[in-house]
Design a protein around this motif. Structure first.
Motif, mmCIF file in Angstrom:
data_model
loop_
_atom_site.group_PDB
_atom_site.id
_atom_site.type_symbol
_atom_site.label_atom_id
_atom_site.label_comp_id
_atom_site.label_asym_id
_atom_site.label_seq_id
_atom_site.Cartn_x
_atom_site.Cartn_y
_atom_site.Cartn_z
ATOM 1 N N LYS A 43 0.866 -1.132 0.012
ATOM 2 C CA LYS A 43 0.022 0.081 -0.103
ATOM 3 C C LYS A 43 0.855 1.019 -0.116
ATOM 4 O O LYS A 43 1.964 1.201 0.595
ATOM 5 C CB LYS A 43 -0.868 -0.049 1.084
ATOM 6 N N GLU A 53 -3.929 0.730 -3.232
ATOM 7 C CA GLU A 53 -3.635 -0.455 -2.733
ATOM 8 C C GLU A 53 -4.023 -1.315 -3.875
ATOM 9 O O GLU A 53 -4.986 -1.218 -4.444
ATOM 10 C CB GLU A 53 -3.886 -0.754 -1.544
ATOM 11 N N ARG A 54 -3.500 -2.715 -3.946
ATOM 12 C CA ARG A 54 -3.922 -3.663 -4.726
ATOM 13 C C ARG A 54 -4.793 -4.392 -3.947
ATOM 14 O O ARG A 54 -4.664 -4.680 -2.717
ATOM 15 C CB ARG A 54 -2.861 -4.620 -5.152
ATOM 16 N N THR A 55 -5.963 -4.784 -4.702
ATOM 17 C CA THR A 55 -6.890 -5.667 -3.874
ATOM 18 C C THR A 55 -7.260 -7.088 -4.612
ATOM 19 O O THR A 55 -6.727 -7.238 -5.918
ATOM 20 C CB THR A 55 -8.404 -4.965 -3.917
ATOM 21 N N ARG A 57 -9.438 -10.138 -6.150
ATOM 22 C CA ARG A 57 -11.011 -10.364 -6.512
ATOM 23 C C ARG A 57 -11.111 -11.910 -6.669
ATOM 24 O O ARG A 57 -10.149 -12.415 -7.060
ATOM 25 C CB ARG A 57 -11.351 -9.663 -7.810
ATOM 26 N N SER A 78 -7.047 -5.944 -8.675
ATOM 27 C CA SER A 78 -7.635 -4.522 -9.093
ATOM 28 C C SER A 78 -6.809 -3.673 -8.110
ATOM 29 O O SER A 78 -6.017 -4.002 -7.428
ATOM 30 C CB SER A 78 -9.068 -4.471 -8.736
ATOM 31 N N LYS A 80 -7.350 -0.069 -5.653
ATOM 32 C CA LYS A 80 -8.238 0.654 -4.880
ATOM 33 C C LYS A 80 -7.561 2.180 -4.636
ATOM 34 O O LYS A 80 -6.363 2.128 -4.034
ATOM 35 C CB LYS A 80 -8.538 -0.024 -3.693
ATOM 36 N N THR A 82 -8.034 5.311 -2.482
ATOM 37 C CA THR A 82 -9.019 6.046 -1.325
ATOM 38 C C THR A 82 -8.413 7.472 -1.212
ATOM 39 O O THR A 82 -7.328 7.962 -0.995
ATOM 40 C CB THR A 82 -8.688 5.307 -0.143
#
Length: 93
Positions: A43, A53-55, A57, A78, A80, A82
């Motif tokens: 992050k 940050e990488r999320t 799925r 994906s 993200k 913020t």
């Protein structure tokens, strides 16, 4: 009206009192670092402004819009982004 990369570079160069070339190189370096960190799954946080940050799925079931056939959508990643408190405050002014 949306600000594109060229407009952003020009505005930052003017505000910082430097050349557009120097700002362009800095923007390129910023995105290279962001990409490398996200690729590693780490992050990047700039307190008050934003966090990236990488999320992950999970694999899921979907439908082919053309045929209506049920398909499996593979697991993947994906990104993200913020908004921080300062950025949110600027949006509400």
């Amino acid at each position: 009206m949306a600000m594109n990369r060229k407009d952003l570079v020009a505005a930052v160069a003017e505000r910082a009192g430097t050349t557009q070339s120097a700002v362009s190189d800095t923007v390129d370096a910023l995105f290279e670092v962001l990409s490398a960190q996200v690729k590693k799954g780490e992050k990047v946080s700039i307190p008050g402004w934003l966090a990236v940050e990488r999320t992950e799925r999970k694999e899921r079931t979907g439908r082919n819009p053309r045929t209506g056939e049920e398909i499996t959508i593979p697991a993947g990643h994906s990104v993200k982004v913020t908004a921080g408190s300062k950025l949110k405050a600027a949006a509400s002014e």
